[in-house]
Design a protein around this motif. Structure first.
Motif, short mmCIF file in Angstrom:
data_model
loop_
_atom_site.label_atom_id
_atom_site.label_comp_id
_atom_site.label_asym_id
_atom_site.label_seq_id
_atom_site.Cartn_x
_atom_site.Cartn_y
_atom_site.Cartn_z
N LEU A 6 0.84 -1.19 0.00
CA LEU A 6 0.00 0.00 0.00
C LEU A 6 0.87 1.24 0.00
CD1 LEU A 6 -3.07 0.83 0.29
CD2 LEU A 6 -2.61 1.03 2.73
N SER A 7 0.48 2.24 -0.78
CA SER A 7 1.21 3.49 -0.81
C SER A 7 1.31 4.08 0.60
CB SER A 7 0.51 4.48 -1.74
OG SER A 7 1.00 5.80 -1.55
N SER A 8 2.44 4.70 0.90
CA SER A 8 2.63 5.31 2.22
C SER A 8 1.60 6.42 2.48
CB SER A 8 4.04 5.87 2.35
OG SER A 8 4.29 6.85 1.35
N THR A 9 0.97 6.92 1.42
CA THR A 9 -0.08 7.92 1.57
C THR A 9 -1.19 7.42 2.49
OG1 THR A 9 0.35 8.77 -0.65
CG2 THR A 9 -1.79 9.33 0.32
N TYR A 10 -1.40 6.10 2.48
CA TYR A 10 -2.50 5.51 3.23
C TYR A 10 -2.04 4.72 4.45
CZ TYR A 10 -4.54 6.81 -1.21
OH TYR A 10 -4.91 7.52 -2.33
N HIS A 11 -0.77 4.83 4.80
CA HIS A 11 -0.27 4.14 5.99
C HIS A 11 -0.82 4.80 7.25
CE1 HIS A 11 3.50 2.20 3.95
NE2 HIS A 11 2.35 1.70 3.52
N ILE A 12 -1.13 4.00 8.26
CA ILE A 12 -1.69 4.52 9.51
C ILE A 12 -0.77 4.28 10.69
CG2 ILE A 12 -4.06 4.25 8.70
CD1 ILE A 12 -4.24 1.70 10.42
N GLY A 13 0.39 3.64 10.48
CA GLY A 13 1.27 3.30 11.58
C GLY A 13 0.87 1.99 12.22
#
Length: 317
Positions: A134-141
């Motif tokens: 998943l693109s880091s744009t959508y990473h939540i930690g």
């Protein structure tokens, strides 16, 4: 369009080079055949932001798998699949449709069959991490959702015990949902345990197809959990499962719909199956509740009959 351009160029070269050997109708036949092939080759291309390049492509055949629900095509979600190689064979661990706005999966799907029902490993040492597909744009930690909520697996760790890498993949955050601790450990777990027992029982089914999820439609979200990076993750108001089994060529199904709340059960005092049985419904009913088209790859002639059945007694309840 790129494929169409390439094919058109190839057709022109072919026609010029071999024009003395071909009649006009043959030109047309070749043109139609190649253009159809080019356009059909784009049917499984999804706008899936992957890591880095933003060009991640899921396994082309993923939408043809029996467990895959019908995928949205409005650009609001991304389709992701994870797989491992076992004894030289590529095996799909699970697949999911991830909502880019709610930062939560719409559904997670997988199967128990001859490749995946075995146990050759144990639970990984909780390697929670953002999904590398998943693109880091959508990473939540990868940190927890706060004291009230567990990082609740959708494809459970115990669902994938046939391979260590597959088990580790269940700890990707795209597979996590903010679940109330008592719901996760004392209520939902009872249904998960049942599905695992049935899935690993080769006399029960040749293949058991499983779709699991928490609701994220606007009217089916109870709130949002804030993340340290400022993002917000939807908290489902309901959780569901849709199950489809095939044995000797015969299909049958059942579904479950649960309100996400405290039921008074704990890990040491888990809900009995008699309680979970009360949440059983048909797949058709679940489709009406969620707006998700489950098992669209069932033959049309069988789909309505199979998805209108709800016989908990035949599912070990």
């Amino acid at each position: 369009m790129h494929n169409l351009s390439v094919c058109a160029t190839a057709i022109c070269i072919y026609m010029f080079r071999y024009k003395h050997k071909m009649k006009f109708y043959n030109y047309l036949l070749l043109l139609v055949s190649l253009l159809c092939a080019a356009s059909c080759g784009e049917d499984h291309v999804w706008d899936n932001p992957g890591s880095g390049s933003g060009s991640y492509q899921p396994t082309p055949s993923i939408t043809a798998r029996m467990e895959t629900p019908r995928v949205l095509t409005d650009g609001s979600t991304v389709l992701i699949d994870h797989s491992t190689t076992v004894n030289g064979k590529t095996i799909v661990t699970y697949e999911l449709e991830y909502d880019k706005n709610k930062l939560h999966s719409r559904w997670v799907a997988f199967r128990f069959d001859g490749d995946t029902r075995g146990k050759s490993t144990g639970r990984a040492d909780e390697p929670f991490q953002d999904d590398p597909s998943l693109s880091s744009t959508y990473h939540i930690g990868s940190n927890g959702f706060g004291w009230q909520y567990n990082r609740g697996h959708l494809c459970a760790s115990n669902d994938r015990l046939y391979n260590a890498t597959a088990n580790e993949q269940t700890f990707y955050m795209t597979n996590m949902s903010p679940q109330l601790g008592s719901f996760n450990q004392g209520y939902w777990i009872t249904l998960e345990n049942l599905v695992q027992r049935l899935g690993r029982n080769a006399t029960f089914s040749d293949t058991l197809y499983v779709v699991k999820g928490g609701t994220i439609r606007d009217d089916q979200v109870s709130g949002y959990v804030s993340r340290s990076n400022g993002k917000r993750v939807a908290v489902p108001k309901y959780y569901y499962m849709a199950l489809l089994k095939v044995k000797n060529g015969t299909y049958s199904s059942i579904a479950f719909w649960m309100e996400h709340k405290e039921y008074g059960y704990t890990y040491k005092n888990q809900a009995p199956l008699s309680e979970i049985k009360k949440t059983a419904i048909t797949v058709n009913q679940l489709e009406a509740l969620t707006g998700i088209d489950f098992f669209p790859n069932l033959p049309d002639a069988a789909e309505e009959m199979v998805e209108s059945s709800c016989l908990p007694g035949t599912w070990g309840m």
